[in-house]
Write a protein that holds these residues in place. Structure first.
Motif, PDB file in Angstrom:
ATOM      1  N   MET A  85      21.277  34.279  34.315  1.00  0.00           N
ATOM      2  CA  MET A  85      22.204  33.314  34.427  1.00  0.00           C
ATOM      3  C   MET A  85      23.531  33.758  34.896  1.00  0.00           C
ATOM      4  O   MET A  85      23.892  34.780  34.600  1.00  0.00           O
ATOM      5  CB  MET A  85      22.112  32.278  33.336  1.00  0.00           C
ATOM      6  N   LEU A  86      24.181  32.638  35.648  1.00  0.00           N
ATOM      7  CA  LEU A  86      25.588  33.077  35.785  1.00  0.00           C
ATOM      8  C   LEU A  86      26.476  33.044  34.471  1.00  0.00           C
ATOM      9  O   LEU A  86      26.169  32.240  33.542  1.00  0.00           O
ATOM     10  CB  LEU A  86      26.408  32.068  36.620  1.00  0.00           C
ATOM     11  N   THR A  87      27.699  33.698  34.510  1.00  0.00           N
ATOM     12  CA  THR A  87      28.485  33.603  33.384  1.00  0.00           C
ATOM     13  C   THR A  87      29.004  32.281  33.233  1.00  0.00           C
ATOM     14  O   THR A  87      29.405  31.424  34.384  1.00  0.00           O
ATOM     15  CB  THR A  87      29.908  34.373  33.701  1.00  0.00           C
ATOM     16  N   GLY A  88      28.915  31.648  32.010  1.00  0.00           N
ATOM     17  CA  GLY A  88      29.341  30.297  31.702  1.00  0.00           C
ATOM     18  C   GLY A  88      28.205  29.215  31.960  1.00  0.00           C
ATOM     19  O   GLY A  88      28.402  27.964  31.770  1.00  0.00           O
ATOM     20  N   GLY A  89      27.280  30.026  32.794  1.00  0.00           N
ATOM     21  CA  GLY A  89      25.930  28.782  33.038  1.00  0.00           C
ATOM     22  C   GLY A  89      25.201  28.761  31.551  1.00  0.00           C
ATOM     23  O   GLY A  89      25.314  29.350  30.548  1.00  0.00           O
ATOM     24  N   THR A  90      24.012  27.674  31.725  1.00  0.00           N
ATOM     25  CA  THR A  90      23.533  27.334  30.547  1.00  0.00           C
ATOM     26  C   THR A  90      21.912  27.511  30.714  1.00  0.00           C
ATOM     27  O   THR A  90      21.440  27.462  31.766  1.00  0.00           O
ATOM     28  CB  THR A  90      23.636  25.913  30.470  1.00  0.00           C
ATOM     29  N   GLN A  91      21.183  27.647  29.719  1.00  0.00           N
ATOM     30  CA  GLN A  91      19.526  27.837  29.888  1.00  0.00           C
ATOM     31  C   GLN A  91      19.116  27.388  28.505  1.00  0.00           C
ATOM     32  O   GLN A  91      19.324  27.601  27.349  1.00  0.00           O
ATOM     33  CB  GLN A  91      19.518  29.317  29.761  1.00  0.00           C
ATOM     34  N   GLN A  92      18.183  26.383  28.651  1.00  0.00           N
ATOM     35  CA  GLN A  92      17.353  25.922  27.636  1.00  0.00           C
ATOM     36  C   GLN A  92      15.934  26.877  27.204  1.00  0.00           C
ATOM     37  O   GLN A  92      15.245  27.202  28.172  1.00  0.00           O
ATOM     38  CB  GLN A  92      16.674  24.374  28.061  1.00  0.00           C
ATOM     39  N   PHE A  93      16.267  27.324  26.066  1.00  0.00           N
ATOM     40  CA  PHE A  93      15.119  28.420  25.549  1.00  0.00           C
ATOM     41  C   PHE A  93      14.035  27.374  24.773  1.00  0.00           C
ATOM     42  O   PHE A  93      14.481  26.355  24.118  1.00  0.00           O
ATOM     43  CB  PHE A  93      15.625  29.203  24.597  1.00  0.00           C
ATOM     44  N   THR A  94      12.802  27.832  24.682  1.00  0.00           N
ATOM     45  CA  THR A  94      11.871  27.187  23.806  1.00  0.00           C
ATOM     46  C   THR A  94      10.855  28.076  22.988  1.00  0.00           C
ATOM     47  O   THR A  94      10.884  29.288  23.488  1.00  0.00           O
ATOM     48  CB  THR A  94      10.626  26.245  24.625  1.00  0.00           C
ATOM     49  N   PRO A 120      12.306  25.712  14.954  1.00  0.00           N
ATOM     50  CA  PRO A 120      13.147  26.763  14.564  1.00  0.00           C
ATOM     51  C   PRO A 120      14.595  26.796  14.647  1.00  0.00           C
ATOM     52  O   PRO A 120      15.121  25.782  15.011  1.00  0.00           O
ATOM     53  CB  PRO A 120      12.711  27.488  16.130  1.00  0.00           C
ATOM     54  N   MET A 121      14.994  27.694  13.927  1.00  0.00           N
ATOM     55  CA  MET A 121      16.615  27.672  14.087  1.00  0.00           C
ATOM     56  C   MET A 121      17.016  28.660  14.910  1.00  0.00           C
ATOM     57  O   MET A 121      16.581  29.969  14.963  1.00  0.00           O
ATOM     58  CB  MET A 121      17.040  28.247  12.615  1.00  0.00           C
ATOM     59  N   TRP A 122      17.945  28.513  15.699  1.00  0.00           N
ATOM     60  CA  TRP A 122      18.160  29.401  17.115  1.00  0.00           C
ATOM     61  C   TRP A 122      19.667  30.220  16.474  1.00  0.00           C
ATOM     62  O   TRP A 122      20.513  29.819  15.717  1.00  0.00           O
ATOM     63  CB  TRP A 122      18.733  28.574  18.017  1.00  0.00           C
ATOM     64  N   SER A 123      19.681  31.529  16.977  1.00  0.00           N
ATOM     65  CA  SER A 123      21.008  32.453  16.892  1.00  0.00           C
ATOM     66  C   SER A 123      20.827  33.401  17.771  1.00  0.00           C
ATOM     67  O   SER A 123      19.930  33.511  18.878  1.00  0.00           O
ATOM     68  CB  SER A 123      20.749  32.910  15.540  1.00  0.00           C
ATOM     69  N   VAL A 124      22.147  33.862  18.281  1.00  0.00           N
ATOM     70  CA  VAL A 124      22.406  34.898  19.004  1.00  0.00           C
ATOM     71  C   VAL A 124      22.597  36.245  18.365  1.00  0.00           C
ATOM     72  O   VAL A 124      23.696  36.379  17.604  1.00  0.00           O
ATOM     73  CB  VAL A 124      23.560  34.650  20.169  1.00  0.00           C
ATOM     74  N   GLU A 125      22.050  37.214  18.560  1.00  0.00           N
ATOM     75  CA  GLU A 125      22.011  38.629  17.836  1.00  0.00           C
ATOM     76  C   GLU A 125      22.798  39.614  18.478  1.00  0.00           C
ATOM     77  O   GLU A 125      23.651  40.193  17.743  1.00  0.00           O
ATOM     78  CB  GLU A 125      20.517  39.039  17.547  1.00  0.00           C
ATOM     79  N   ILE A 143      24.846  29.500  21.284  1.00  0.00           N
ATOM     80  CA  ILE A 143      23.647  28.960  21.244  1.00  0.00           C
ATOM     81  C   ILE A 143      23.611  27.772  20.392  1.00  0.00           C
ATOM     82  O   ILE A 143      24.210  27.902  19.301  1.00  0.00           O
ATOM     83  CB  ILE A 143      22.369  29.794  21.211  1.00  0.00           C
ATOM     84  N   ASP A 144      23.130  26.665  20.688  1.00  0.00           N
ATOM     85  CA  ASP A 144      22.848  25.521  19.807  1.00  0.00           C
ATOM     86  C   ASP A 144      21.930  25.875  18.714  1.00  0.00           C
ATOM     87  O   ASP A 144      20.668  26.042  19.170  1.00  0.00           O
ATOM     88  CB  ASP A 144      22.668  24.079  20.620  1.00  0.00           C
ATOM     89  N   LEU A 145      22.505  25.725  17.495  1.00  0.00           N
ATOM     90  CA  LEU A 145      21.499  26.148  16.435  1.00  0.00           C
ATOM     91  C   LEU A 145      20.117  25.224  16.005  1.00  0.00           C
ATOM     92  O   LEU A 145      19.310  25.947  15.812  1.00  0.00           O
ATOM     93  CB  LEU A 145      22.320  26.085  15.026  1.00  0.00           C
ATOM     94  N   ASN A 146      20.076  24.058  16.751  1.00  0.00           N
ATOM     95  CA  ASN A 146      19.094  23.185  16.697  1.00  0.00           C
ATOM     96  C   ASN A 146      18.159  23.204  17.789  1.00  0.00           C
ATOM     97  O   ASN A 146      17.035  22.848  17.644  1.00  0.00           O
ATOM     98  CB  ASN A 146      19.535  21.735  16.078  1.00  0.00           C
ATOM     99  N   THR A 147      18.983  23.207  18.934  1.00  0.00           N
ATOM    100  CA  THR A 147      18.175  22.618  20.352  1.00  0.00           C
ATOM    101  C   THR A 147      17.511  23.862  20.885  1.00  0.00           C
ATOM    102  O   THR A 147      16.923  23.919  21.962  1.00  0.00           O
ATOM    103  CB  THR A 147      18.993  21.757  21.053  1.00  0.00           C
ATOM    104  N   GLY A 148      18.538  25.119  20.998  1.00  0.00           N
ATOM    105  CA  GLY A 148      18.096  26.290  21.668  1.00  0.00           C
ATOM    106  C   GLY A 148      18.723  26.307  23.174  1.00  0.00           C
ATOM    107  O   GLY A 148      18.414  26.956  23.931  1.00  0.00           O
ATOM    108  N   LYS A 185      17.662  34.439  19.501  1.00  0.00           N
ATOM    109  CA  LYS A 185      16.465  34.467  18.467  1.00  0.00           C
ATOM    110  C   LYS A 185      16.131  32.992  17.975  1.00  0.00           C
ATOM    111  O   LYS A 185      17.148  32.418  17.778  1.00  0.00           O
ATOM    112  CB  LYS A 185      16.981  35.391  17.463  1.00  0.00           C
ATOM    113  N   ALA A 186      14.766  32.973  17.637  1.00  0.00           N
ATOM    114  CA  ALA A 186      14.132  31.691  17.176  1.00  0.00           C
ATOM    115  C   ALA A 186      13.672  32.051  15.764  1.00  0.00           C
ATOM    116  O   ALA A 186      12.768  33.031  15.821  1.00  0.00           O
ATOM    117  CB  ALA A 186      13.278  31.041  18.166  1.00  0.00           C
ATOM    118  N   THR A 187      13.736  31.460  14.690  1.00  0.00           N
ATOM    119  CA  THR A 187      13.445  31.715  13.448  1.00  0.00           C
ATOM    120  C   THR A 187      12.895  30.615  12.668  1.00  0.00           C
ATOM    121  O   THR A 187      13.305  29.441  12.595  1.00  0.00           O
ATOM    122  CB  THR A 187      14.615  32.510  12.561  1.00  0.00           C
TER     123      THR A 187
END
Length: 606
Positions: A325-334, A349-354, A360-365, A381-383
């Motif tokens: 993705m581009l800088t500043g762009g968004t991506q929905q993860f599942t 899952p709870m989402w995080s950036v490692e 990342i939105d902790l709830n939506t990904g 990361k999805a946990t």
């Protein structure tokens, strides 16, 4: 003094006192006998041939706006004899203009203009009335332009016709519904159908070649039922289960709710706000014990509590992986969870950036890239509990151009499922994409199954998607297949390079089919089945092969067997079935028939 002479007619005409008087024979005899009237002040108001009256025709005159009408004026003397004269024409009360020759031109405002046309000569004048009518129908406006209607409810539409100058023209419209959403009567009363959605320019009022349109937004009806998922569920004593509730109206359209949770028949306890259930210590089956309530409507789920070990979460797979993705762009993860047997295991899952790269939105990904470019390995990361899965993110200042697909799917591309008649789901299914049906419109089982995208039911996007699907299907079916690539046995346990593979009958896959991209991320794989596709195994992609470049063209129907982990775009002439726990990284696109899901199926766009 005036007297008659011998040349007057028998009765004679004496002008006296400013008035023409015809005398009897007796008076005439007196005049002949030598009587005379002396000292009379005798004069006359008009002589024969003097203009005394004017008649203007036509009166009244009727003409359309901007139309023309020639008026004429006829003058006569006191005896009714026509007198030639040159009238002066004028318009006194509006309605248009008139020339010196009496040619009247109507204005743009309709109406009745009484005594407006005037012909004058000296002190004598006459008038005529003009009726200006609206011009021919030039436009039709339908109101309201957009109406929001609940399923099965009605909305009255009105069509107003106007001429080129904006004057109202009376007409009787012909009403129709062009793009779905419901039906309409001959009087413009619209009745919404059972499918929700926005139906743009679907209401049409016509008169000849002219028409006007309006849009309809069909909304869900009042809450009629609540589905609780999963149902049933088996839990070991002391373990927890997240329940979800989906409200529906009487025609299975989703209605947003905020349920109140409770346990009514034992088996454990539940958070009244979140629906998180924790099993008690007493084993047993607790029928319809988990209850979700909104207003006066409730839904239930059964819980079986056991001391026997039950399947637990073993792995989590995050998609897409990698994501660019581009800088500043968004991506929905599942994230998809699986147990030790490889079956889908429901998770929240709870989402995080490692490893940085964004947030990342902790709830939506939903991931938002940062301003620093680079490759951030295993950063998303999805946990769930102690189990996690990761994905790599490539942040770039300029996105590389996407490769041109071998067969572009066009309007069909946003859909994880397409069907010609219906889509059904038993429970636990998740479709992370749009769902389209055309020409049918039947959806069953959503909820408890979930569609994260948009439903297009017999609307214009669904019809356009079917056209694109048909084009892609025919293109795939027409690709040449080398004799060396003829499929003569079950594909399970084999590895195939990029190419076109074909059989006049059924493609079977038992075990694992490996597709080798050879290091080319654009490597394309096409499988042509003359009849059906039947699986009891998985598809594995290696060396750069991607699910989006895999196509399964099926002459009749496709069946993904229990727990199959399938990849690629399935384009089937008739129907597609996903048996329990089967997953698809790709698309299930059926042209003429239905798409049927069992339990815990997951479809993710490639």
């Amino acid at each position: 003094m005036s007297t008659f002479n011998d040349n007057d007619n028998d009765n004679g005409i004496v002008r006296a006192f400013g008035r023409r008087t015809r005398f009897t024979g007796v008076v005439a005899t007196l005049v002949v006998a030598g009587f005379s009237m002396v000292g009379c002040d005798v004069h006359e108001l008009s002589d024969p041939g003097d203009l005394t009256t004017i008649a203007v025709t036509p009166d009244p005159a009727s003409l359309a706006i901007n139309g023309s009408q020639q008026f004429t004026a006829v003058g006569t003397d006191f005896a009714g004899v026509v007198v030639t004269f040159a009238p002066v024409w004028s318009v006194t009360s509006g309605g248009g203009t008139i020339s010196s020759a009496g040619m009247f031109t109507a204005g743009t405002a309709p109406g009745t203009f009484t005594s407006t046309v005037k012909a004058t000569s000296g002190s004598v004048f006459a008038t005529a009335t003009v009726l200006v009518t609206a011009g021919p129908l030039a436009s039709i406006v339908v109101t309201p332009s957009t109406s929001s209607v609940g399923v099965g409810a009605t909305s009255q539409y009105v069509a107003v016709g106007k001429d080129a100058s904006g004057n109202v023209v009376q007409f009787t419209p012909s009403w129709s519904v062009e793009l779905g959403g419901g039906s309409i009567s001959t009087t413009g009363l619209f009745t919404a159908g059972t499918a929700t959605g926005t139906f743009t320019n679907t209401v049409r009022a016509s008169a000849g070649a002219l028409s006007g349109t309006a849009s309809v937004v069909v909304t869900a009806g009042p809450l009629a039922s609540i589905s609780v998922a999963p149902n049933p569920v088996t839990l070991a004593a002391g373990l927890s289960q997240q329940f979800t509730a989906v409200g529906s109206d009487a025609t299975n359209n989703v209605v947003g709710i905020s349920p109140v949770w409770s346990v009514v028949n034992g088996g454990g306890n539940i958070n009244s706000s979140t629906g998180l259930f924790t099993a008690g210590l007493a084993a047993g089956t607790y029928n319809a014990t988990v209850k979700a309530t909104s207003g006066g409507v409730s839904g239930f789920a059964t819980v079986t509590v056991t001391t026997v070990a039950v399947p637990t979460l073993a792995t989590i797979t995050v998609a897409p992986n990698p994501a660019t993705m581009l800088t500043g762009g968004t991506q929905q993860f599942t994230a998809v969870g699986r147990d030790g047997n490889g079956d889908v295991f429901p998770i929240t899952p709870m989402w995080s950036v490692e490893n940085t790269g964004g947030s990342i939105d902790l709830n939506t990904g939903l991931f938002t890239a940062g301003i620093v470019t680079g490759t951030f390995n295993n950063t998303v990361k999805a946990t769930s509990g102690t189990i996690s899965g990761t994905s790599t993110v490539n942040v770039t200042a300029v996105l590389p151009p996407p490769p041109t697909p071998l067969v572009p799917l066009g309007d069909a591309a946003p859909n994880g499922i397409m069907a010609g008649t219906a889509v059904t789901c038993i429970t636990g299914g998740t479709i992370n994409a749009d769902v389209s049906i055309s020409p049918g419109n039947t959806v069953t089982g959503f909820g408890p199954c979930v569609i994260t995208g948009t439903q297009h039911l017999a609307d214009a996007p669904a019809a356009a998607g079917q056209i694109a699907l048909t084009t892609a299907y025919n293109t795939l079916a027409g690709l040449p297949c080398a004799p060396a690539n003829a499929i003569v046995a079950d594909l399970g346990g084999t590895t195939k390079p990029a190419g076109v593979y074909c059989t006049a009958s059924t493609i079977g896959v038992t075990g694992t089919l490996t597709l080798d991209g050879g290091g080319d991320p654009n490597a394309t794989f096409v499988f042509q089945a003359g009849t059906s596709l039947v699986t009891a195994g998985d598809v594995v992609l290696i060396n750069g092969a991607q699910a989006k470049n895999v196509y399964w063209q099926v002459g009749t129907s496709a069946t993904l067997g229990t727990a199959s982990k399938w990849q690629g775009n399935i384009l089937s002439l008739t129907s597609i079935t996903l048996v329990d726990n089967a997953t698809l990284l790709g698309r299930a696109l059926a042209r003429n028939g239905a798409v049927t899901l069992g339990t815990n199926n997951v479809i993710i766009l490639p």
